[in-house]
Design a protein around this motif. Structure first.
Motif, PDB file in Angstrom:
ATOM      1  N   LEU A 150     -14.907  -3.984 -22.785  1.00 24.88           N
ATOM      2  CA  LEU A 150     -14.736  -4.912 -21.665  1.00 24.88           C
ATOM      3  C   LEU A 150     -15.377  -6.266 -21.949  1.00 24.88           C
ATOM      4  CD1 LEU A 150     -15.741  -2.487 -18.759  1.00 24.88           C
ATOM      5  CD2 LEU A 150     -13.530  -2.683 -19.916  1.00 24.88           C
ATOM      6  N   THR A 151     -14.702  -7.307 -21.491  1.00 27.74           N
ATOM      7  CA  THR A 151     -15.284  -8.635 -21.483  1.00 27.74           C
ATOM      8  C   THR A 151     -14.631  -9.414 -20.354  1.00 27.74           C
ATOM      9  OG1 THR A 151     -15.907 -10.540 -22.854  1.00 27.74           O
ATOM     10  CG2 THR A 151     -13.670  -9.676 -23.125  1.00 27.74           C
ATOM     11  N   ASP A 152     -15.029 -10.668 -20.168  1.00 26.16           N
ATOM     12  CA  ASP A 152     -14.498 -11.495 -19.089  1.00 26.16           C
ATOM     13  C   ASP A 152     -13.605 -12.600 -19.642  1.00 26.16           C
ATOM     14  OD1 ASP A 152     -15.794 -10.008 -17.180  1.00 26.16           O
ATOM     15  OD2 ASP A 152     -17.501 -11.370 -17.000  1.00 26.16           O
ATOM     16  N   ALA A 153     -12.813 -13.182 -18.767  1.00 25.77           N
ATOM     17  CA  ALA A 153     -11.870 -14.226 -19.176  1.00 25.77           C
ATOM     18  C   ALA A 153     -12.584 -15.490 -19.636  1.00 25.77           C
ATOM     19  CB  ALA A 153     -10.919 -14.551 -18.024  1.00 25.77           C
ATOM     20  N   ASP A 154     -13.813 -15.698 -19.199  1.00 26.02           N
ATOM     21  CA  ASP A 154     -14.548 -16.899 -19.599  1.00 26.02           C
ATOM     22  C   ASP A 154     -15.501 -16.637 -20.763  1.00 26.02           C
ATOM     23  OD1 ASP A 154     -16.378 -15.345 -18.271  1.00 26.02           O
ATOM     24  OD2 ASP A 154     -17.220 -16.975 -17.074  1.00 26.02           O
ATOM     25  N   CYS A 155     -15.254 -15.559 -21.508  1.00 24.17           N
ATOM     26  CA  CYS A 155     -16.104 -15.190 -22.641  1.00 24.17           C
ATOM     27  C   CYS A 155     -15.337 -15.289 -23.953  1.00 24.17           C
ATOM     28  CB  CYS A 155     -16.621 -13.757 -22.490  1.00 24.17           C
ATOM     29  SG  CYS A 155     -17.729 -13.502 -21.093  1.00 24.17           S
ATOM     30  N   ILE A 156     -16.070 -15.592 -25.009  1.00 20.64           N
ATOM     31  CA  ILE A 156     -15.490 -15.602 -26.342  1.00 20.64           C
ATOM     32  C   ILE A 156     -16.412 -14.839 -27.281  1.00 20.64           C
ATOM     33  CG2 ILE A 156     -16.578 -17.793 -26.998  1.00 20.64           C
ATOM     34  CD1 ILE A 156     -13.993 -18.414 -28.601  1.00 20.64           C
ATOM     35  N   PRO A 157     -15.869 -13.985 -28.139  1.00 18.83           N
ATOM     36  CA  PRO A 157     -16.719 -13.258 -29.093  1.00 18.83           C
ATOM     37  C   PRO A 157     -17.371 -14.210 -30.093  1.00 18.83           C
ATOM     38  CG  PRO A 157     -14.543 -12.242 -28.909  1.00 18.83           C
ATOM     39  CD  PRO A 157     -14.462 -13.572 -28.238  1.00 18.83           C
ATOM     40  N   SER A 158     -18.526 -13.809 -30.589  1.00 14.60           N
ATOM     41  CA  SER A 158     -19.243 -14.653 -31.544  1.00 14.60           C
ATOM     42  C   SER A 158     -18.595 -14.659 -32.916  1.00 14.60           C
ATOM     43  CB  SER A 158     -20.700 -14.192 -31.672  1.00 14.60           C
ATOM     44  OG  SER A 158     -20.757 -12.830 -32.078  1.00 14.60           O
ATOM     45  N   SER A 159     -17.728 -13.674 -33.193  1.00 14.94           N
ATOM     46  CA  SER A 159     -17.074 -13.620 -34.489  1.00 14.94           C
ATOM     47  C   SER A 159     -15.764 -12.848 -34.387  1.00 14.94           C
ATOM     48  CB  SER A 159     -17.983 -12.958 -35.531  1.00 14.94           C
ATOM     49  OG  SER A 159     -17.952 -11.541 -35.393  1.00 14.94           O
ATOM     50  N   GLU A 160     -15.003 -12.860 -35.471  1.00 15.71           N
ATOM     51  CA  GLU A 160     -13.755 -12.098 -35.520  1.00 15.71           C
ATOM     52  C   GLU A 160     -13.994 -10.611 -35.763  1.00 15.71           C
ATOM     53  OE1 GLU A 160     -11.318 -12.998 -38.967  1.00 15.71           O
ATOM     54  OE2 GLU A 160     -13.087 -13.802 -40.006  1.00 15.71           O
ATOM     55  N   PHE A 161     -15.274 -10.237 -35.929  1.00 15.68           N
ATOM     56  CA  PHE A 161     -15.617  -8.831 -36.174  1.00 15.68           C
ATOM     57  C   PHE A 161     -16.263  -8.173 -34.951  1.00 15.68           C
ATOM     58  CE2 PHE A 161     -15.840 -11.052 -40.272  1.00 15.68           C
ATOM     59  CZ  PHE A 161     -14.837 -10.366 -40.951  1.00 15.68           C
ATOM     60  N   TRP A 162     -16.164  -8.839 -33.810  1.00 16.89           N
ATOM     61  CA  TRP A 162     -16.737  -8.304 -32.567  1.00 16.89           C
ATOM     62  C   TRP A 162     -16.200  -6.911 -32.266  1.00 16.89           C
ATOM     63  CZ3 TRP A 162     -13.561  -8.374 -27.812  1.00 16.89           C
ATOM     64  CH2 TRP A 162     -14.248  -7.900 -26.685  1.00 16.89           C
ATOM     65  N   LEU A 163     -14.901  -6.762 -32.260  1.00 17.12           N
ATOM     66  CA  LEU A 163     -14.278  -5.488 -31.928  1.00 17.12           C
ATOM     67  C   LEU A 163     -14.679  -4.408 -32.933  1.00 17.12           C
ATOM     68  CD1 LEU A 163     -10.527  -5.157 -30.891  1.00 17.12           C
ATOM     69  CD2 LEU A 163     -11.726  -3.380 -32.131  1.00 17.12           C
ATOM     70  N   GLN A 164     -14.613  -4.728 -34.200  1.00 16.82           N
ATOM     71  CA  GLN A 164     -14.928  -3.759 -35.244  1.00 16.82           C
ATOM     72  C   GLN A 164     -16.372  -3.265 -35.133  1.00 16.82           C
ATOM     73  OE1 GLN A 164     -14.238  -5.046 -39.329  1.00 16.82           O
ATOM     74  NE2 GLN A 164     -15.946  -3.787 -40.026  1.00 16.82           N
ATOM     75  N   LYS A 165     -17.296  -4.193 -34.966  1.00 16.69           N
ATOM     76  CA  LYS A 165     -18.702  -3.795 -34.988  1.00 16.69           C
ATOM     77  C   LYS A 165     -19.161  -3.159 -33.684  1.00 16.69           C
ATOM     78  CE  LYS A 165     -20.250  -6.634 -38.773  1.00 16.69           C
ATOM     79  NZ  LYS A 165     -21.380  -7.395 -39.362  1.00 16.69           N
ATOM     80  N   MET A 166     -18.551  -3.527 -32.564  1.00 12.05           N
ATOM     81  CA  MET A 166     -18.906  -2.854 -31.313  1.00 12.05           C
ATOM     82  C   MET A 166     -18.528  -1.370 -31.369  1.00 12.05           C
ATOM     83  SD  MET A 166     -20.573  -4.570 -28.990  1.00 12.05           S
ATOM     84  CE  MET A 166     -20.204  -3.743 -27.433  1.00 12.05           C
ATOM     85  N   GLN A 167     -17.367  -1.062 -31.919  1.00 16.05           N
ATOM     86  CA  GLN A 167     -16.952   0.338 -31.968  1.00 16.05           C
ATOM     87  C   GLN A 167     -17.732   1.128 -33.027  1.00 16.05           C
ATOM     88  OE1 GLN A 167     -14.739   2.140 -34.417  1.00 16.05           O
ATOM     89  NE2 GLN A 167     -15.355   0.510 -35.825  1.00 16.05           N
TER      90      GLN A 167
END
Length: 355
Positions: free
Chosen positions: A120-137
């Motif tokens: 989950l995240t919000d519409a006004d948020c941006i991940p710090s990197s392109e690996f956000w999804l990979q590293k969170m899981q």
């Protein structure tokens, strides 16, 4: 002051000394990213691309629940859909009148998610990197059903920005440390992941539907346990939001957040309340104690100050907020004012709308 020393030694040192566990084997789970948006066309145009271009080889989808938006969100999302086939749009055109807040749109997003792991995240948020999804899981391992991430704010000029970022750090210091101590009590919806089965096995938000907020902290307060919760503080997994620009806007935001705290479990309210009370009374009691046994009072205060300086320094560096540390004594004094300012929010009736 002794109570403060206890909290720093028992709880907060855990984040300062935290080292991520080494995984015996790497596994990539299919993930459903869920974003709820109401009249967020501007933010979606600015931040959604950072989520759509995540570097993740395994199956994943980006779900945007367009909750009764009256702006250009519909057309913007349709344009994104032409280029990103893993974008799923859920349009909601009717209000859930008996379920205030964003629990209903979020529930619809989770219900239609294809995959077991939701992020989950919000519409006004941006991940710090392109690996956000990979590293969170990556934080998932046998038995883990919840992963708490860090929702930071962009660094900008001005003292208000430092106050907002410090308060965000201080909250994270608490909920990360409590989780590491086996007493998880909250997460932030700007950067939070859990299993879809956990959501439905606990009947979703049914027990807190009447409360406008709490889709993140109250739900986690209800379902998190000593064994099912992990944290992820890799700098590439942070989410960043734009901080409020005025003191008035920030005041309203914090009042809204604190209005849900009174619904926490009794043990969490006790632990959080005792820490807040001991922090708020620290300097008044120090002044009084100086008249009775000044050397003992200064000794205990010195121990507490040293622990605080070291733990805040290490924790701030872990959360990429190291530029705040030179002002740590000022922030400590600020907390005396802060607690008294926001105590009334614990007794106010929550606002009935989430956006």
């Amino acid at each position: 002051m002794v109570i403060q020393v206890f909290y720093y030694l028992f709880f907060f040192r855990r984040l300062a000394a935290y080292t991520p566990p080494v995984k015996a084997q790497s596994q990539e789970y299919p993930v459903s990213v869920i974003i709820c948006a109401r009249d967020e066309a501007h933010n979606l145009a600015k931040y959604l691309p950072g989520i759509l271009v995540q570097n993740y080889r395994t199956s994943h989808e980006i779900i945007v629940v367009n909750d009764n938006s009256k702006d250009e969100s519909k057309y913007l999302l349709e344009e994104f859909k032409k280029s990103f086939k893993n974008l799923e749009i859920i349009p909601l055109t009717q209000e859930a009148k008996l379920i205030p807040g964003k629990k209903f749109p979020l529930s619809m997003g989770i219900k239609q998610a294809k995959y077991e792991v939701v992020l989950l995240t919000d519409a006004d948020c941006i991940p710090s990197s392109e690996f956000w999804l990979q590293k969170m899981q990556e934080a998932y391992q046998p038995g883990i059903e919840i992963v708490l991430g860090y929702g930071a704010y962009h660094k900008q000029p001005g003292f208000l920005n430092k106050i907002i970022r410090f308060e965000t750090f201080h909250s994270a210091l608490q909920y990360f440390s409590y989780a590491l101590a086996g007493i998880p009590y909250m997460g932030v919806g700007r950067n939070l992941s859990y299993k879809k089965a956990l959501f439905f096995n606990n009947k979703g938000f049914s027990s807190i539907n009447q409360i406008p907020g709490g889709d993140d902290d109250l739900f986690i307060n209800k379902v998190a346990t000593k064994t099912n919760t992990a944290i992820m503080i890799d700098p590439e997994t942070y989410s960043f939001s734009a901080p409020k620009k005025t003191w008035k806007e920030w005041w309203r935001q914090k009042n809204r957040h604190y209005s849900a705290a009174r619904f926490y479990k009794p043990k969490h309210k006790f632990l959080l309340g005792l820490y807040s009370l001991s922090h708020a009374l620290l300097y008044p009691l120090l002044i009084v104690s100086l008249f009775y046994n000044w050397w003992l009072a200064l000794s205990i205060y010195g121990v507490r100050l040293l622990l605080q300086a070291v733990i805040w320094y290490k924790s701030m560096r872990k959360l990429q907020e190291g530029d705040l540390w030179p002002m740590f004594l000022l922030f400590d004094l600020w907390m005396f004012v802060y607690y008294f300012l926001f105590v009334p929010a614990l007794f106010k009736k929550p606002r009935q709308h989430w956006n």
